[in-house]
Design an enzyme around this catalytic site. Structure first.
Site, PDB file in Angstrom:
ATOM      1  N   VAL A  16      15.312  35.517  18.737  1.00  0.00           N
ATOM      2  CA  VAL A  16      15.165  35.524  17.282  1.00  0.00           C
ATOM      3  C   VAL A  16      14.476  34.239  16.817  1.00  0.00           C
ATOM      4  O   VAL A  16      13.811  34.208  15.770  1.00  0.00           O
ATOM      5  CB  VAL A  16      16.547  35.685  16.598  1.00  0.00           C
ATOM      6  CG1 VAL A  16      17.408  34.438  16.806  1.00  0.00           C
ATOM      7  CG2 VAL A  16      16.390  35.976  15.108  1.00  0.00           C
ATOM      8  N   ARG A  64      14.289  24.748  27.384  1.00  0.00           N
ATOM      9  CA  ARG A  64      14.619  24.574  28.803  1.00  0.00           C
ATOM     10  C   ARG A  64      14.495  23.116  29.230  1.00  0.00           C
ATOM     11  O   ARG A  64      15.315  22.604  29.974  1.00  0.00           O
ATOM     12  CB  ARG A  64      13.713  25.450  29.681  1.00  0.00           C
ATOM     13  CG  ARG A  64      14.006  26.921  29.608  1.00  0.00           C
ATOM     14  CD  ARG A  64      13.294  27.674  30.719  1.00  0.00           C
ATOM     15  NE  ARG A  64      11.855  27.469  30.687  1.00  0.00           N
ATOM     16  CZ  ARG A  64      11.003  28.174  29.960  1.00  0.00           C
ATOM     17  NH1 ARG A  64      11.470  29.140  29.181  1.00  0.00           N
ATOM     18  NH2 ARG A  64       9.705  27.944  30.003  1.00  0.00           N
ATOM     19  N   ARG A  73     -12.369  31.965  10.743  1.00  0.00           N
ATOM     20  CA  ARG A  73     -13.048  31.691   9.470  1.00  0.00           C
ATOM     21  C   ARG A  73     -13.852  30.393   9.504  1.00  0.00           C
ATOM     22  O   ARG A  73     -14.938  30.320   8.926  1.00  0.00           O
ATOM     23  CB  ARG A  73     -12.024  31.691   8.339  1.00  0.00           C
ATOM     24  CG  ARG A  73     -11.372  33.065   8.164  1.00  0.00           C
ATOM     25  CD  ARG A  73     -10.663  33.228   6.851  1.00  0.00           C
ATOM     26  NE  ARG A  73     -10.255  34.617   6.666  1.00  0.00           N
ATOM     27  CZ  ARG A  73      -9.920  35.150   5.504  1.00  0.00           C
ATOM     28  NH1 ARG A  73      -9.953  34.400   4.405  1.00  0.00           N
ATOM     29  NH2 ARG A  73      -9.564  36.416   5.421  1.00  0.00           N
ATOM     30  N   VAL A 109      -9.457  29.558  13.095  1.00  0.00           N
ATOM     31  CA  VAL A 109     -10.537  29.509  14.084  1.00  0.00           C
ATOM     32  C   VAL A 109     -11.654  30.463  13.694  1.00  0.00           C
ATOM     33  O   VAL A 109     -12.837  30.096  13.677  1.00  0.00           O
ATOM     34  CB  VAL A 109      -9.998  29.857  15.490  1.00  0.00           C
ATOM     35  CG1 VAL A 109     -11.152  30.069  16.466  1.00  0.00           C
ATOM     36  CG2 VAL A 109      -9.078  28.747  16.000  1.00  0.00           C
ATOM     37  N   GLY A 161       1.266  26.825  24.900  1.00  0.00           N
ATOM     38  CA  GLY A 161       2.022  25.678  25.373  1.00  0.00           C
ATOM     39  C   GLY A 161       1.402  25.012  26.580  1.00  0.00           C
ATOM     40  O   GLY A 161       0.192  25.152  26.830  1.00  0.00           O
ATOM     41  N   ASP A 162       2.224  24.313  27.363  1.00  0.00           N
ATOM     42  CA  ASP A 162       1.673  23.527  28.466  1.00  0.00           C
ATOM     43  C   ASP A 162       1.026  24.384  29.543  1.00  0.00           C
ATOM     44  O   ASP A 162       0.020  23.999  30.138  1.00  0.00           O
ATOM     45  CB  ASP A 162       2.745  22.608  29.066  1.00  0.00           C
ATOM     46  CG  ASP A 162       3.990  23.359  29.515  1.00  0.00           C
ATOM     47  OD1 ASP A 162       4.080  24.579  29.289  1.00  0.00           O
ATOM     48  OD2 ASP A 162       4.886  22.723  30.098  1.00  0.00           O
ATOM     49  N   ASP A 168       9.053  25.094  21.164  1.00  0.00           N
ATOM     50  CA  ASP A 168       9.820  24.043  21.837  1.00  0.00           C
ATOM     51  C   ASP A 168       9.437  22.627  21.413  1.00  0.00           C
ATOM     52  O   ASP A 168      10.177  21.680  21.684  1.00  0.00           O
ATOM     53  CB  ASP A 168       9.663  24.157  23.350  1.00  0.00           C
ATOM     54  CG  ASP A 168      10.350  25.392  23.921  1.00  0.00           C
ATOM     55  OD1 ASP A 168      11.291  25.891  23.269  1.00  0.00           O
ATOM     56  OD2 ASP A 168       9.945  25.863  24.996  1.00  0.00           O
TER      57      ASP A 168
END
EC number: 2.7.1.11
Length: 319
Positions: free
Chosen positions: A250, A171, A25, A23, A102-103, A127
Site C-alpha cells: 500500500v 530493506r 513535454r 520528460v 532506483g539503484d 525508499d
C-alpha cells in the site's frame, strides 16, 4: 539529439507518471521526439517501444504507478542483454535515454553508458535510498501513506490500550521508518542503520506503562526483521496486549503528493536538458532545494546514509 527514450524500472513509486510527463513535454517543447519503452529493461530488450505525443501524457500527473509499466529484468544484467537493448535503441533511432527508478535501474543506465549510449538517471523509489539526492520521487507520498495509517492505528491502540508494531518498507534504508516514526510520535523506531537493544525497548515500554501510558506505537523497517516476531517478543516480555500491522505494498500506491509531483517535474525536465547538452552518464537529484546532477558511476559508488541527527532526535522525543 532528435530522439530520446524514457523507461521506468524496478519497484514503482508515486510520481513516476509526473516524471514521464515532464520528460515528454520538455523534449517535445525543444523539438525532440520521445519514445516510451514499456516494462522497463525487459521491454527494451523485447523492443516494446512506442512514440509518445503530448496527449499521451495528459491527465497523468496525479496518478500513481507508471503508465509505462515496470518490471525486473535479470537478463539486462548480462552483457548479451545490454547489447540487445542497445540494438533496439539504435533500431528505433533513439539517441539518449532517461531511466526512472532506483539503484538497480541506475546500474542498467551505467552499463548502457559504458557501452557508449548516453543515459540520465532519475531517482524514483519510495525508499529514499539513492545517493546524490536529498529526496527520491515517491518518498513523500509513501511517507504520508504511512503517517495516515499510524494516525488511524493510534486511535484504536488508544481505545483498546494496546501496543502496536507497524512494519514499513525499507530493506536497507530506514528513511520511511524514521521519518514516519518521528512525524507519527512513535515510542520506538527500528531502522537497519542502527543497532538496537531489545531489553532496553522492553524496559522503556514498561516504564511508560508504570507512569500511566496505556498504548504504544513501534515502527519497524522490514530490513530490521519481521514485525510479527517483534510483536510476539514484546507481548511475551511485557504481558501487554500487542498487535502487528504490516503495511506492505500500500506504501507504493496512491496519488502523488504535491511535493512529489513538483519534484518529479523538475527532475524529469533536467534529465532532458542534460541529454540535449550532450551529457550522458549522469543522474539528477535535489540537494538543498536545488536541482543537481552527478556522475552516475560516482553516485552508485557511494552509500546512502540515514540522517543521524533525526534518529537522535527521535530517541530524545520518545522518552
Amino acid at each position: 539529439m532528435k530522439r530520446i527514450g524514457v523507461l521506468t524500472s524496478g519497484g514503482d513509486s508515486p510520481g513516476m507518471n509526473a516524471a514521464i510527463r515532464a520528460v515528454v513535454r520538455k523534449a517535445i517543447y525543444h523539438g525532440v521526439e520521445v519514445y516510451g519503452i514499456y516494462h522497463g529493461y525487459a521491454g527494451l530488450i523485447a523492443g516494446n517501444i512506442k512514440k509518445l505525443e503530448v496527449g499521451d501524457v495528459g491527465d497523468i500527473i496525479h496518478r500513481g504507478g507508471t503508465i509505462l509499466y515496470t518490471a525486473r529484468c535479470p537478463e539486462f544484467k548480462t552483457e548479451e542483454g545490454q547489447k540487445k537493448g542497445i540494438e533496439q535503441l539504435k533500431k528505433h533511432g533513439i539517441e539518449g535515454l532517461v531511466v526512472i527508478g532506483g539503484d538497480g535501474s541506475y546500474q542498467g543506465a551505467k552499463k548502457l553508458t559504458e557501452h557508449g549510449f548516453p543515459c540520465v538517471g532519475v531517482p524514483g523509489t519510495i525508499d529514499n535510498d539513492i545517493p546524490g539526492t536529498d529526496f527520491t520521487i515517491g518518498f513523500d507520498t509513501a511517507l504520508n501513506t504511512v503517517i495516515d495509517a499510524i494516525d488511524k492505528i493510534r486511535d484504536t491502540a488508544t481505545s483498546h490500550e494496546r501496543t502496536y508494531v507497524v512494519e514499513v518498507m525499507g530493506r536497507h534504508a530506514g528513511d520511511i521508518a524514521l521519518w514516519s516514526g518521528l512525524a507519527g510520535g512513535a515510542e520506538t523506531i527500528l531502522i537497519p542503520e542502527a543497532d538496537y537493544d531489545m531489553d532496553d525497548i522492553i524496559a522503556r515500554l514498561k516504564r511508560g506503562h508504570e507512569r500511566g501510558k496505556k498504548h504504544s506505537i513501534i515502527i519497524v523497517a522490514e530490513g530490521v526483521g519481521s514485525g510479527v516476531d517483534f510483536g510476539r517478543q514484546i507481548q511475551e516480555a511485557t504481558g501487554f496486549e500487542t498487535r502487528v500491522t504490516v503495511l506492505g505494498h500500500v506504501q507504493r500506491g496512491g496519488s502523488p503528493t504535491a511535493f512529489d509531483r513538483v519534484l518529479a517535474s523538475r527532475l524529469g525536465a533536467r534529465a532532458v536538458e542534460l541529454l540535449l547538452e550532450g551529457k550522458g552518464g549522469r543522474c539528477v537529484g535535489i540537494q538543498n532545494n536545488q536541482i543537481v546532477d552527478h556522475d552516475i558511476a560516482e553516485a552508485l559508488a557511494k552509500t546512502h546514509t540515514v540522517d543521524q541527527r533525526m534518529y537522535t532526535l527521535s530517541k530524545e522525543l520518545s522518552i
